[in-house]
Scaffold this motif. Structure first.
Motif, mmCIF file in Angstrom:
data_model
loop_
_atom_site.group_PDB
_atom_site.id
_atom_site.type_symbol
_atom_site.label_atom_id
_atom_site.label_comp_id
_atom_site.label_asym_id
_atom_site.label_seq_id
_atom_site.Cartn_x
_atom_site.Cartn_y
_atom_site.Cartn_z
ATOM 1 N N ARG A 1 23.315 10.091 30.294
ATOM 2 C CA ARG A 1 24.646 9.481 30.319
ATOM 3 C C ARG A 1 24.789 8.413 29.238
ATOM 4 O O ARG A 1 25.839 8.287 28.607
ATOM 5 C CB ARG A 1 24.932 8.883 31.687
ATOM 6 N N LEU A 2 23.738 7.642 29.032
ATOM 7 C CA LEU A 2 23.772 6.616 28.008
ATOM 8 C C LEU A 2 23.916 7.236 26.619
ATOM 9 O O LEU A 2 24.778 6.821 25.829
ATOM 10 C CB LEU A 2 22.514 5.749 28.075
ATOM 11 N N SER A 3 23.092 8.217 26.297
ATOM 12 C CA SER A 3 23.172 8.829 24.971
ATOM 13 C C SER A 3 24.491 9.572 24.790
ATOM 14 O O SER A 3 25.098 9.531 23.717
ATOM 15 C CB SER A 3 21.983 9.763 24.723
ATOM 16 N N GLY A 4 24.973 10.241 25.835
ATOM 17 C CA GLY A 4 26.274 10.904 25.755
ATOM 18 C C GLY A 4 27.400 9.919 25.544
ATOM 19 O O GLY A 4 28.320 10.152 24.749
ATOM 20 N N GLY A 5 27.362 8.797 26.256
ATOM 21 C CA GLY A 5 28.380 7.768 26.094
ATOM 22 C C GLY A 5 28.376 7.176 24.694
ATOM 23 O O GLY A 5 29.439 6.903 24.119
ATOM 24 N N LEU A 6 27.174 6.979 24.134
ATOM 25 C CA LEU A 6 27.086 6.462 22.764
ATOM 26 C C LEU A 6 27.659 7.461 21.758
ATOM 27 O O LEU A 6 28.361 7.067 20.812
ATOM 28 C CB LEU A 6 25.638 6.123 22.415
ATOM 29 N N LEU A 7 27.385 8.732 21.958
ATOM 30 C CA LEU A 7 27.931 9.748 21.058
ATOM 31 C C LEU A 7 29.450 9.839 21.185
ATOM 32 O O LEU A 7 30.159 9.993 20.183
ATOM 33 C CB LEU A 7 27.285 11.102 21.331
ATOM 34 N N ILE A 8 29.967 9.760 22.395
ATOM 35 C CA ILE A 8 31.421 9.781 22.588
ATOM 36 C C ILE A 8 32.048 8.549 21.939
ATOM 37 O O ILE A 8 33.084 8.640 21.262
ATOM 38 C CB ILE A 8 31.770 9.872 24.083
ATOM 39 N N GLY A 9 31.437 7.401 22.120
ATOM 40 C CA GLY A 9 31.938 6.179 21.488
ATOM 41 C C GLY A 9 31.930 6.272 19.969
ATOM 42 O O GLY A 9 32.874 5.832 19.301
ATOM 43 N N ALA A 10 30.877 6.859 19.407
ATOM 44 C CA ALA A 10 30.829 7.034 17.955
ATOM 45 C C ALA A 10 31.921 7.993 17.484
ATOM 46 O O ALA A 10 32.549 7.766 16.444
ATOM 47 C CB ALA A 10 29.456 7.553 17.532
ATOM 48 N N GLY A 11 32.169 9.047 18.255
ATOM 49 C CA GLY A 11 33.240 9.979 17.909
ATOM 50 C C GLY A 11 34.608 9.322 17.951
ATOM 51 O O GLY A 11 35.445 9.539 17.064
ATOM 52 N N ILE A 12 34.839 8.509 18.960
ATOM 53 C CA ILE A 12 36.116 7.792 19.056
ATOM 54 C C ILE A 12 36.259 6.805 17.899
ATOM 55 O O ILE A 12 37.332 6.686 17.295
ATOM 56 C CB ILE A 12 36.231 7.076 20.420
ATOM 57 N N GLY A 13 35.173 6.135 17.572
ATOM 58 C CA GLY A 13 35.210 5.206 16.439
ATOM 59 C C GLY A 13 35.526 5.912 15.131
ATOM 60 O O GLY A 13 36.299 5.417 14.316
ATOM 61 N N LEU A 14 34.935 7.092 14.930
ATOM 62 C CA LEU A 14 35.241 7.855 13.719
ATOM 63 C C LEU A 14 36.678 8.348 13.719
ATOM 64 O O LEU A 14 37.336 8.378 12.679
ATOM 65 C CB LEU A 14 34.282 9.043 13.591
ATOM 66 N N ALA A 15 37.184 8.753 14.873
ATOM 67 C CA ALA A 15 38.553 9.248 14.958
ATOM 68 C C ALA A 15 39.561 8.129 14.678
ATOM 69 O O ALA A 15 40.625 8.378 14.106
ATOM 70 C CB ALA A 15 38.817 9.867 16.329
ATOM 71 N N LEU A 16 39.247 6.913 15.072
ATOM 72 C CA LEU A 16 40.167 5.796 14.894
ATOM 73 C C LEU A 16 40.003 5.079 13.553
ATOM 74 O O LEU A 16 40.838 4.243 13.194
ATOM 75 C CB LEU A 16 40.005 4.797 16.021
ATOM 76 N N ALA A 17 38.932 5.392 12.835
ATOM 77 C CA ALA A 17 38.685 4.733 11.545
ATOM 78 C C ALA A 17 39.701 5.195 10.511
ATOM 79 O O ALA A 17 40.063 6.374 10.458
ATOM 80 C CB ALA A 17 37.272 5.033 11.061
ATOM 81 N N ARG A 18 40.147 4.250 9.733
ATOM 82 C CA ARG A 18 41.101 4.575 8.670
ATOM 83 C C ARG A 18 40.421 4.472 7.325
ATOM 84 O O ARG A 18 39.564 3.622 7.116
ATOM 85 C CB ARG A 18 42.281 3.596 8.707
ATOM 86 N N ARG A 19 40.843 5.321 6.433
ATOM 87 C CA ARG A 19 40.323 5.233 5.064
ATOM 88 C C ARG A 19 41.008 4.075 4.353
ATOM 89 O O ARG A 19 42.175 3.821 4.542
ATOM 90 C CB ARG A 19 40.594 6.513 4.298
ATOM 91 N N ARG A 20 40.263 3.430 3.493
ATOM 92 C CA ARG A 20 40.837 2.289 2.760
ATOM 93 C C ARG A 20 41.178 2.690 1.363
ATOM 94 O O ARG A 20 40.674 3.430 0.704
ATOM 95 C CB ARG A 20 39.842 1.140 2.720
#
Length: 87
Positions: free
Chosen positions: A68-87
């Motif tokens: 659950r911990l590793s899955g949660g970290l991967l989901i969080g990383a995916g959300i972070g990448l999805a919300l990241a904007r290019r500069r």
């Protein structure tokens, strides 16, 4: 490991001279600053090793929590990448 890394020499060359007093013995000051850096690095690496050992023994006995911990970290990383904007 740091001795074989050329970035270490660049670090010492850029960081340590800021704390050197030109009128005193330069070699002794560099030796003291380098020794201080080495002691701090060894202590911090030891703390990380002890923390990793404790985490390993904790996570080795709790497989479901580890998944659950590793899955949660991967989901969080995916959300972070999805919300990241290019500069």
């Amino acid at each position: 490991m740091s001795l074989t890394n050329p970035k270490t020499l660049l670090f010492y060359g850029a960081f340590l001279p800021q704390f050197i007093i030109a009128n005193d013995r330069i070699e002794a000051q560099i030796a003291l600053l380098s020794a201080t850096f080495l002691v701090i690095a060894i202590v911090l690496d030891g703390v990380w090793a002890l923390a990793a050992s404790g985490a390993r023994s904790f996570l080795a006995t709790r497989g479901r929590f580890r998944n659950r911990l590793s899955g949660g970290l991967l989901i969080g990383a995916g959300i972070g990448l999805a919300l990241a904007r290019r500069r």
